[in-house]
Write a protein that holds these residues in place. Structure first.
Motif, mmCIF file in Angstrom:
data_model
loop_
_atom_site.group_PDB
_atom_site.id
_atom_site.type_symbol
_atom_site.label_atom_id
_atom_site.label_comp_id
_atom_site.label_asym_id
_atom_site.label_seq_id
_atom_site.Cartn_x
_atom_site.Cartn_y
_atom_site.Cartn_z
ATOM 1 N N SER A 1 0.904 -16.326 -9.246
ATOM 2 C CA SER A 1 1.862 -17.139 -10.002
ATOM 3 C C SER A 1 2.910 -17.751 -9.092
ATOM 4 N N GLY A 2 3.118 -17.189 -7.922
ATOM 5 C CA GLY A 2 4.157 -17.682 -7.031
ATOM 6 C C GLY A 2 5.547 -17.180 -7.413
ATOM 7 N N ARG A 3 5.647 -16.419 -8.518
ATOM 8 C CA ARG A 3 6.979 -15.963 -8.961
ATOM 9 C C ARG A 3 7.473 -14.827 -8.079
ATOM 10 N N ARG A 4 8.794 -14.687 -8.043
ATOM 11 C CA ARG A 4 9.412 -13.629 -7.256
ATOM 12 C C ARG A 4 9.155 -12.279 -7.918
ATOM 13 N N ILE A 5 8.908 -11.277 -7.085
ATOM 14 C CA ILE A 5 8.713 -9.931 -7.634
ATOM 15 C C ILE A 5 10.008 -9.150 -7.483
ATOM 16 N N ASN B 1 12.516 0.712 4.188
ATOM 17 C CA ASN B 1 13.786 1.413 3.973
ATOM 18 C C ASN B 1 14.143 1.569 2.499
ATOM 19 N N GLY B 2 13.194 1.959 1.714
ATOM 20 C CA GLY B 2 13.500 2.271 0.313
ATOM 21 C C GLY B 2 13.325 1.115 -0.647
ATOM 22 N N ALA B 3 13.144 -0.125 -0.138
ATOM 23 C CA ALA B 3 12.937 -1.245 -1.052
ATOM 24 C C ALA B 3 11.573 -1.098 -1.729
ATOM 25 N N GLU B 4 11.533 -1.493 -3.016
ATOM 26 C CA GLU B 4 10.316 -1.343 -3.812
ATOM 27 C C GLU B 4 9.222 -2.292 -3.337
ATOM 28 N N VAL B 5 8.040 -1.798 -3.142
ATOM 29 C CA VAL B 5 6.911 -2.681 -2.850
ATOM 30 C C VAL B 5 5.760 -2.308 -3.778
ATOM 31 N N PRO B 6 5.374 -3.210 -4.706
ATOM 32 C CA PRO B 6 4.260 -2.880 -5.598
ATOM 33 C C PRO B 6 2.942 -2.908 -4.834
ATOM 34 N N ASN B 7 1.981 -2.173 -5.335
ATOM 35 C CA ASN B 7 0.671 -2.170 -4.689
ATOM 36 C C ASN B 7 -0.067 -3.477 -4.952
ATOM 37 N N GLY B 8 -0.992 -3.825 -4.048
ATOM 38 C CA GLY B 8 -1.823 -5.011 -4.250
ATOM 39 C C GLY B 8 -1.383 -6.167 -3.375
ATOM 40 N N PRO B 9 -2.113 -7.309 -3.474
ATOM 41 C CA PRO B 9 -1.791 -8.455 -2.620
ATOM 42 C C PRO B 9 -0.426 -9.059 -2.957
ATOM 43 N N LEU B 10 0.259 -9.522 -1.931
ATOM 44 C CA LEU B 10 1.607 -10.071 -2.082
ATOM 45 C C LEU B 10 1.757 -11.280 -1.161
ATOM 46 N N THR B 11 2.755 -12.112 -1.463
ATOM 47 C CA THR B 11 3.167 -13.110 -0.477
ATOM 48 C C THR B 11 4.534 -12.682 0.023
ATOM 49 N N LEU B 12 4.639 -12.525 1.320
ATOM 50 C CA LEU B 12 5.908 -12.125 1.913
ATOM 51 C C LEU B 12 6.630 -13.363 2.410
ATOM 52 N N GLU C 1 0.857 -1.192 0.000
ATOM 53 C CA GLU C 1 0.000 0.000 0.000
ATOM 54 C C GLU C 1 0.885 1.230 0.000
ATOM 55 N N GLY C 2 0.955 1.893 -1.156
ATOM 56 C CA GLY C 2 1.739 3.128 -1.262
ATOM 57 C C GLY C 2 3.187 2.927 -0.870
ATOM 58 N N GLY C 3 3.780 1.823 -1.339
ATOM 59 C CA GLY C 3 5.199 1.630 -1.082
ATOM 60 C C GLY C 3 5.501 0.995 0.256
#
Ligand code: ATP
Ligand code: MG
Lengths: 350, 293
Positions: free
Chosen positions: A346-350, A262-273, A248-250
């Motif tokens: 997809s399970g692929r790495r972002i 800390n500056g790492a890119e985070v795309p918006n939307g659902p993710l698996t961490l 959400e907003g980075g």
């Protein structure tokens, strides 16, 4: 000694079972490749296609410069170590070792020399005149190894050779096989479902899942940068924590808690961490970006302790130094550079 | 293995009783009778018997007719055993490559073979029928005027073919299950170690089949010696005259057709001794060389 090239190889069984799906691996001369994956992922099938025990439905397999798709197993210049050793029960250890050489017309003196050499390396000298049934599991395993090394083939193929041994012997043989392979510098393909064996033995690991390659890389690459959620959960022990989250907003949001990136890119939307147990630490102080974790139970491992709990509703395991203070709730920090984000679909790495 | 403790010490004997009774009535008792009669010359009309010592045995051994039948029996036994074993093995290896991993097909095939032997015996007999037998017709094409039951060689040929034919299914089933018992991975290891299919068969498959083959060897020799009685009887139809017969058939002929009870008994004792020797020999010398897992 040779390269082994597997190019777009597929295997279909009758009834539309697709055991191996368009797999390509370029194996260097002298390299130790480990095929790893869960049961039924097609690793044995792939290995057996290289051995010539199973026909290739599509694609090409080359050993050295030669395409071997239609070549008989005995003429492929490979040696295989089977899971149940597949020793010839009616032959003595010596005859077992010599059988493949004899059939290839190797001179008697040369056979004797190689058998003596192999039995010295594998410490089988005292057992040469015994039948396989008079040997222990570990000794049989050595005979199976010996049968492969006397041949001095272009490639060794191993299909779970250690899985019938007890845990301690397995660790010992693991080291011995690795050392032996280093010394002989023979190209090897090793099948296992044990990720620890894969990590400890491989020059490069090939992670298979459902017949296709998930990732090819050195043990560290596969461990540090898993290319899919599957690889992340399969490689490493304890398994990497996979947590439903969203961007959400980075920023990375887990339930009602937020992780600063800390500056790492985070795309918006659902993710698996994805986060490994050892990539989290107890928070010092009460700062921003700490997340709260509820503790369920603790496994004491001696050097460290494994803390199991929940982050909002997601299960989480956290590795802490032995003696770290514990309470019902812990405040922890995640190392933003050691976090792995995967596409939940997809399970692929972002 | 599970160990069961019987509550009463007599119970096991009770369970053994039916078997022991059968063995006693049909084996020990007749054997003792035979040994006893073999030392007597019995009056053909049942008026007493005279003790003659070993005369019955000496007479049998000295008779050139007996020697000739003994020779035929040896040839017959060897040929039937060798052919029924090797043809059974050949068929089993062929079937084995086809049905590997195909369970229902295997069951079907084995069922067919399991019910086959008696039927096969009948059909085999029909092959050599003087009027409708296809074998006789075929032989005629090649100018062989086959006279089964009249010509010595023709009759011997028919006997051997039918005896072999009848025993093949039995050998087939045992060899097939023996082959299926060889671990796939051992065959695969051999496929990597030896490029020659025949070489693999000779050096790996055959030695691993040895226990099965040893068992079948005993069974087939016993079969050729004794169980071919029915086949011989149908082919020679009591008219042994100029026809080849085996020792067992001669025992029957002398005893029941010739009413020479003493001579017949002596011959059956000789047969008993032969079987005893064969069994001892097989277990002492052959079994020791056979690999058992
Ligand atoms: N002869 C066969 N006929 C049909 N399907 C088969 C055959 N052999 C294997 N399979 C299927 O192919 C897939 C891969 O099998 P394979 O033996 O390669 O698995 P694996 O990765 O070695 O597993 P494991 O770790 O259990 O040994 C499985 O789903 C299996 O059911
Ligand atoms: Mg396997």
């Amino acid at each position: 000694m040779a390269q082994v090239t597997i190019e777009n190889v597929s295997k279909s069984y009758a009834g539309d079972v697709r055991a191996v799906n368009s797999v390509s691996i370029a194996i260097e001369d002298g390299e130790f490749i480990v095929l790893v994956g869960p049961s039924g992922c097609g690793k044995s099938t792939l290995l057996r296609m290289v051995a010539g025990l199973e026909s290739v439905t599509e694609g090409t397999i080359r050993i050295g410069e030669r395409t071997v798709n239609e070549v008989e197993p005995a003429e492929r210049d490979i040696a295989m170590v089977f899971q149940n050793y597949a020793l010839y029960p009616h032959m003595t250890v010596r005859q077992n070792l010599a059988y493949g050489l004899k059939n290839r017309g190797t001179p008697k003196a040369e056979i004797d020399k190689r058998v003596a050499e192999a039995s010295r390396i594998l410490e089988l000298d005292q057992y040469l005149d015994r039948k396989p049934r008079q040997l222990s599991g570990g000794q049989r395993q050595r005979v199976a190894m010996g049968r492969a090394i006397v041949r001095e083939p272009a490639a060794f193929l191993f299909d779970e050779p250690l899985s019938n041994l007890d845990a301690k012997l397995r660790v010992q043989m693991r080291g011995e096989i690795k050392q032996l392979q280093r010394r002989l510098a023979t190209t090897s393909i090793y099948v296992t479902h044990d990720q620890l064996e894969a990590m400890t033995m491989a020059d490069r690991i090939v992670v298979l899942n459902g017949g296709h390659v998930e990732q090819i890389g050195t043990p560290l690459e596969v461990y540090r940068a898993p290319q899919s959620a599957f690889v992340a959960s399969f490689i490493g022990s304890p398994a990497m924590n996979l947590i439903a989250a969203r961007g959400e907003g980075g920023r990375l949001v887990i339930g009602d808690q937020t992780v600063t990136m800390n500056g790492a890119e985070v795309p918006n939307g659902p993710l698996t961490l994805g986060v490994r147990a050892e990539d989290m630490a107890l928070a010092s102080g009460n700062g921003d970006g700490h997340v709260e974790m509820a503790i369920d139970y603790v496994e004491e491992l001696g050097a460290s302790r494994l803390v199991h709990g929940r982050l909002t509703d997601e299960r989480l395991a956290l590795s802490l130094p032995s003696g770290a203070p514990l309470s019902d709730r812990l405040s922890i920090t995640l190392d933003p550079h050691r976090l792995h984000l995967f596409d939940p679909d997809s399970g692929r790495r972002i | 293995m599970k160990r069961v403790q019987f509550s009463s010490p007599y119970l096991p004997y009770l369970f053994l009783l039916p078997q022991m009774t059968v063995v006693f009535i049909f084996f020990y008792w007749p054997s003792v009778q035979a040994i006893q009669s073999s030392f007597y010359l019995e009056d053909p009309f049942g008026f007493g018997a005279t003790f003659v010592g070993f005369d019955n045995y000496l007479e049998a051994f000295k008779s050139s007719h007996y020697q000739q039948i003994a020779r035929f029996t040896v040839v017959f036994t060897i040929l039937v055993t060798v052919f029924s074993l090797s043809i059974g093995l050949l068929l089993a290896t062929t079937a084995d490559t086809v049905i590997r991993g195909s369970g229902p097909y295997k069951t079907l095939l084995i069922c067919v073979y399991a019910i086959a032997p008696p039927v096969a015996g009948l059909i085999g007999m029909m092959f050599f029928d003087q009027h409708i037998g296809p074998f006789v017709t075929m032989a005629a094409w090649f100018g062989w005027d086959m006279k089964v039951g009249i010509d010595y060689v023709d009759t011997a040929f028919a006997m051997i073919v039918v005896a072999v034919w009848k025993q093949i299914p039995y050998n087939f089933i045992f060899f097939l299950s023996g082959l299926q018992g060889i671990p796939v991975s051992v065959r695969e290891a051999a496929a990597i170690d030896n490029r020659s299919r025949l070489g693999r068969f000779r050096t790996v498959t055959l030695p691993l089949l040895a226990p099965t083959a040893f068992f079948l060897l005993i069974i087939n020799m016993t079969y050729s010696l004794f169980d071919t009685f029915g086949i011989i009887d149908v082919i020679v139809k009591d008219k042994a005259a100029n026809n080849p017969i085996t020792l067992v058939y001669k025992v029957y002929m002398d005893g029941f057709r010739g009413n020479d009870i003493g001579g017949s008994a002596a011959q059956s004792v000789i047969l008993m001794l032969i079987v005893l020797l064969l069994t001892v020999f097989q277990f002492r010398f052959i079994e020791r060389r056979v690999h058992y897992n």
